[in-house]
Motif scaffolding. Structure first.
Motif, PDB file in Angstrom:
ATOM      1  N   ASN A 285      16.684 -63.146  -4.868  1.00  0.00           N
ATOM      2  CA  ASN A 285      16.323 -63.865  -6.092  1.00  0.00           C
ATOM      3  C   ASN A 285      15.179 -63.161  -6.816  1.00  0.00           C
ATOM      4  N   ILE A 286      14.183 -62.719  -6.061  1.00  0.00           N
ATOM      5  CA  ILE A 286      13.057 -62.004  -6.671  1.00  0.00           C
ATOM      6  C   ILE A 286      13.534 -60.701  -7.303  1.00  0.00           C
ATOM      7  N   LEU A 287      14.427 -59.992  -6.607  1.00  0.00           N
ATOM      8  CA  LEU A 287      14.964 -58.739  -7.150  1.00  0.00           C
ATOM      9  C   LEU A 287      15.709 -58.982  -8.452  1.00  0.00           C
ATOM     10  N   PHE A 288      16.611 -59.973  -8.476  1.00  0.00           N
ATOM     11  CA  PHE A 288      17.400 -60.230  -9.679  1.00  0.00           C
ATOM     12  C   PHE A 288      16.510 -60.665 -10.840  1.00  0.00           C
ATOM     13  N   ALA A 289      15.564 -61.583 -10.579  1.00  0.00           N
ATOM     14  CA  ALA A 289      14.704 -62.087 -11.641  1.00  0.00           C
ATOM     15  C   ALA A 289      13.765 -61.005 -12.158  1.00  0.00           C
ATOM     16  N   SER A 290      13.241 -60.164 -11.269  1.00  0.00           N
ATOM     17  CA  SER A 290      12.346 -59.085 -11.687  1.00  0.00           C
ATOM     18  C   SER A 290      13.084 -58.055 -12.522  1.00  0.00           C
ATOM     19  N   THR A 291      14.328 -57.773 -12.169  1.00  0.00           N
ATOM     20  CA  THR A 291      15.124 -56.819 -12.944  1.00  0.00           C
ATOM     21  C   THR A 291      15.281 -57.292 -14.379  1.00  0.00           C
ATOM     22  N   ALA A 292      15.632 -58.570 -14.556  1.00  0.00           N
ATOM     23  CA  ALA A 292      15.811 -59.102 -15.907  1.00  0.00           C
ATOM     24  C   ALA A 292      14.500 -59.096 -16.680  1.00  0.00           C
ATOM     25  N   LEU A 293      13.393 -59.460 -16.036  1.00  0.00           N
ATOM     26  CA  LEU A 293      12.103 -59.503 -16.723  1.00  0.00           C
ATOM     27  C   LEU A 293      11.653 -58.109 -17.138  1.00  0.00           C
ATOM     28  N   ILE A 294      11.700 -57.160 -16.207  1.00  0.00           N
ATOM     29  CA  ILE A 294      11.239 -55.800 -16.521  1.00  0.00           C
ATOM     30  C   ILE A 294      12.128 -55.155 -17.586  1.00  0.00           C
ATOM     31  N   TRP A 315      12.381 -62.666 -27.493  1.00  0.00           N
ATOM     32  CA  TRP A 315      13.143 -62.486 -26.257  1.00  0.00           C
ATOM     33  C   TRP A 315      12.215 -62.185 -25.083  1.00  0.00           C
ATOM     34  N   ALA A 316      11.128 -61.433 -25.312  1.00  0.00           N
ATOM     35  CA  ALA A 316      10.198 -61.129 -24.229  1.00  0.00           C
ATOM     36  C   ALA A 316       9.488 -62.387 -23.743  1.00  0.00           C
ATOM     37  N   LEU A 317       9.030 -63.210 -24.681  1.00  0.00           N
ATOM     38  CA  LEU A 317       8.368 -64.460 -24.290  1.00  0.00           C
ATOM     39  C   LEU A 317       9.330 -65.378 -23.546  1.00  0.00           C
ATOM     40  N   LEU A 318      10.579 -65.432 -23.999  1.00  0.00           N
ATOM     41  CA  LEU A 318      11.572 -66.267 -23.319  1.00  0.00           C
ATOM     42  C   LEU A 318      11.862 -65.715 -21.924  1.00  0.00           C
ATOM     43  N   ALA A 319      11.906 -64.391 -21.785  1.00  0.00           N
ATOM     44  CA  ALA A 319      12.141 -63.791 -20.468  1.00  0.00           C
ATOM     45  C   ALA A 319      11.008 -64.132 -19.504  1.00  0.00           C
ATOM     46  N   ILE A 320       9.774 -64.123 -19.989  1.00  0.00           N
ATOM     47  CA  ILE A 320       8.640 -64.489 -19.132  1.00  0.00           C
ATOM     48  C   ILE A 320       8.749 -65.947 -18.706  1.00  0.00           C
ATOM     49  N   ALA A 321       9.099 -66.824 -19.650  1.00  0.00           N
ATOM     50  CA  ALA A 321       9.247 -68.253 -19.328  1.00  0.00           C
ATOM     51  C   ALA A 321      10.352 -68.458 -18.298  1.00  0.00           C
ATOM     52  N   LEU A 322      11.469 -67.765 -18.446  1.00  0.00           N
ATOM     53  CA  LEU A 322      12.572 -67.901 -17.493  1.00  0.00           C
ATOM     54  C   LEU A 322      12.179 -67.384 -16.110  1.00  0.00           C
ATOM     55  N   PHE A 323      11.446 -66.282 -16.072  1.00  0.00           N
ATOM     56  CA  PHE A 323      10.994 -65.752 -14.783  1.00  0.00           C
ATOM     57  C   PHE A 323      10.099 -66.758 -14.073  1.00  0.00           C
ATOM     58  N   LEU A 324       9.184 -67.390 -14.814  1.00  0.00           N
ATOM     59  CA  LEU A 324       8.294 -68.376 -14.207  1.00  0.00           C
ATOM     60  C   LEU A 324       9.082 -69.573 -13.689  1.00  0.00           C
ATOM     61  N   LEU A 325      10.091 -70.014 -14.450  1.00  0.00           N
ATOM     62  CA  LEU A 325      10.918 -71.132 -13.990  1.00  0.00           C
ATOM     63  C   LEU A 325      11.688 -70.765 -12.720  1.00  0.00           C
ATOM     64  N   ILE A 326      12.263 -69.571 -12.691  1.00  0.00           N
ATOM     65  CA  ILE A 326      12.993 -69.133 -11.499  1.00  0.00           C
ATOM     66  C   ILE A 326      12.045 -69.013 -10.307  1.00  0.00           C
ATOM     67  N   ALA A 327      10.817 -68.610 -10.590  1.00  0.00           N
ATOM     68  CA  ALA A 327       9.830 -68.472  -9.521  1.00  0.00           C
ATOM     69  C   ALA A 327       9.363 -69.817  -8.980  1.00  0.00           C
ATOM     70  N   GLY A 328       9.705 -70.925  -9.675  1.00  0.00           N
ATOM     71  CA  GLY A 328       9.326 -72.251  -9.199  1.00  0.00           C
ATOM     72  C   GLY A 328       8.157 -72.860  -9.937  1.00  0.00           C
ATOM     73  N   PHE A 329       7.787 -72.294 -11.075  1.00  0.00           N
ATOM     74  CA  PHE A 329       6.661 -72.801 -11.861  1.00  0.00           C
ATOM     75  C   PHE A 329       7.186 -73.465 -13.143  1.00  0.00           C
ATOM     76  N   PRO A 330       6.605 -74.607 -13.529  1.00  0.00           N
ATOM     77  CA  PRO A 330       5.581 -75.396 -12.842  1.00  0.00           C
ATOM     78  C   PRO A 330       6.203 -76.264 -11.748  1.00  0.00           C
TER      79      PRO A 330
END
Length: 567
Positions: A285-294, A315-330
């Protein structure tokens, strides 16, 4: 005779064939060696087999699976979305004696994979050259998480979200540009997303869809915003035939079966490795989410034109928000009851892949940039892991595939999450994997009459069951069917008897007075089912009205003499 490409003849598009060819290459391991031994292998086999069988027999929407749980039945498709299985049924029905359930599921995955590439291409072609759009669409079709859904997790319904997702922002663009058909496309695309996979639709509805809607529509005024909101509401109405009964019947299911460490969203938070139910899955999950963010950040910093700065910033701001959600935040978001039923924050990956590929096609960053190289290396790593998984889950288990299929189809133990609420829990809900279907105790075959000297004879026609009972004293009749609010009982006078659930087994039961009596047990509509079908039908009619516009003909063309003359 005019050759292809010559003036006067439209060139036929060739790109759909490319998406089908790539989808065929991806699904080749399953086409050669059988359905992937994924986490959901049991359910993909059972559900495809009975859904397509009932469909071929004339039931367009099989909701009650009568063969599940050794003939006790299960309300699976009152709760699980049907889109993927409709595709499988349309494949298998005309070839029923030639195509088995496994092949139908694999072919349905192939078609939906190809459709995801085609939908993404239609979305991307407005942002760049046809070649860039084609490459981006192929990357979206073969995204590592997309393959992970099919071959490892076996969430075939979730994988179908990739095909429906691009239709929604495409429709929002049409509404924002005041082009015809935007509301209808938004309604249809959103309905397909809901009917494809409800958790994916919920997650997109709190992230990608509202964000892009505000970005595109907000500056254009209230009238355009209302058209967009109307399209979403119409999409919900189109999917009401599924949503309404699913929500209304939720209290009648074994909701405790959703428990277990594996299904707690917070246990997959990136920063709590001590709680991960599976370190390997969490690292993927970390690999897939990091790939999309980077990849999205690489697109922002590698843009070739300052004119794209605003779009890429979004799109960059939305990608950061999606990464945080996938990471479990908030964390508090993932503690809301509706969000806990999503189970896995990584189900936002279709949205993250969509965002990353859109940004890359807009920017087309140089490959020599460090961020671009990093994103490409991570993507290659993901594809290599998935290539190993695809081969291992098909070729690697081919020797036991036939035996596994026979075991699954023997007693047809379905998903415990859809068991009726009266059925005892298979195991404690705090276990790692939640309820276990193999531990459900199935009652013996046959009907039961509680009372000495009672006799019963039973005949069955499909799901309609006729029972004749002779008993010297009042007793209780227990039918070998799991109790659910679809069952109707009528006696010989036509009077309706409301059955209940037997406390120990969860089977259908009702009281029987002394004497000789005849009963008919048959399924009927669930609470909200008829009303929801009416809502969806009316929404479909309204959708047709939004597409139908009478051709306007000028009076001057029909009646030339009505033209205004000079005075």
């Amino acid at each position: 005779m005019i050759a292809d490409g010559a003036p006067g003849r439209a060139r036929r598009p060739w790109w759909p064939l490319l998406f089908v060819a790539v989808a065929t290459a991806i699904m080749l391991p399953e086409l050669l060696w059988g359905l992937s031994a994924s986490d959901s292998y049991r359910y993909n086999l059972l559900w495809t087999d009975e859904f397509t069988s009932q469909f071929a027999a004339g039931n367009p929407w099989p909701r009650w699976l009568s063969q599940s749980w050794d003939g006790l039945g299960a309300p699976t498709f009152y709760h699980y979305p049907p889109l993927f299985f409709w595709v499988a049924a349309l494949i298998r029905t005309p070839l029923f004696h030639l195509v088995g359930a496994q092949a139908a599921a694999s072919l349905a995955s192939l078609l939906i994979l190809a459709a995801s590439g085609g939908a993404m291409y239609l979305w991307l072609r407005r942002f760049g050259s046809p070649i860039a759009a084609l490459v981006g669409a192929l990357a979206y079709e073969a995204a590592p998480y997309h393959l992970y859904d099919i071959f490892a997790r076996g969430s075939l319904a979730e994988a179908s979200a990739y095909a429906a997702l691009p239709l929604v922002p495409m429709a929002i663009d049409r509404i924002a540009d005041r082009r015809r058909g935007g509301v209808a496309l938004l309604a249809g695309g959103y309905a397909l997303l809901v009917l494809g996979h409800m958790p994916s639709a919920l997650l997109a509805s709190i992230s990608l869809i509202p964000a892009y809607f505000l970005y595109r529509v907000r500056p254009l005024g209230a009238a355009v915003a209302l058209r967009g909101a109307g399209g979403i509401l119409l999409g919900l109405a189109l999917s009401a035939a599924y949503l309404w009964p699913a929500i209304e019947l939720l209290p009648f299911t074994l909701s405790e079966a959703f428990g277990g460490a594996w299904f707690d969203p917070l246990n997959w938070a990136f920063w709590t490795p001590q709680r991960w139910p599976s370190a390997g899955r969490a690292m993927l999950n970390i690999l897939f989410a990091s790939t999309a963010l980077i990849a999205t950040i690489a697109a922002f910093f590698g843009r070739r034109s300052d004119a794209d700065r605003g779009a890429l910033r979004f799109w960059a701001l939305l990608a950061i928000a999606l990464f945080l959600l996938i990471a479990g935040f908030p964390p508090m978001l993932w503690q809301i009851s509706q969000m806990t039923m999503v189970q896995f924050p990584a189900r936002l990956m279709p949205d993250a892949d969509f965002v990353a590929i859109t940004a890359l096609v807009i920017a087309r960053p140089p490959l020599a940039r460090p961020l671009t190289i990093a994103a490409l290396l991570l993507a290659i790593m993901g594809w290599l892991v998935m290539a190993q998984t695809m081969i291992g889950r098909t070729y690697g288990v081919r020797s036991i595939a036939a035996r596994s299929q026979a075991l699954v189809l023997d007693d047809r133990r379905d998903a415990p999450t859809f068991l009726p609420a009266a059925v005892p829990m298979p195991i404690a809900p705090d276990e790692r994997f939640g309820a276990n279907p193999s531990l459900v105790r199935l009652p013996e075959r046959g009907w039961l009459v509680r009372g000495q000297g009672a006799r019963i004879s039973v005949s069955q026609d499909g799901e309609r069951i006729d029972a004749t009972v002779e008993t010297p004293s009042a007793t209780t009749l227990v039918a070998r069917r799991y109790a659910y609010p679809i069952w109707r009982v009528r006696d010989e006078r036509g009077s309706i008897i409301v059955p209940t659930a037997q406390p120990v087994t969860g089977l259908v039961t009702w009281p029987t007075p002394a004497g000789r009596h005849h009963y008919r047990l048959e399924p009927g509509p669930a609470p909200g089912e008829r009303a929801s079908l009416l809502v969806s039908f009316l929404a479909l009619m309204l959708l047709g009205l939004t597409l139908w516009q009478p051709r306007r003909t000028s009076l001057r063309k029909v009646l030339p003499f009505t033209a205004r003359t000079s005075s």
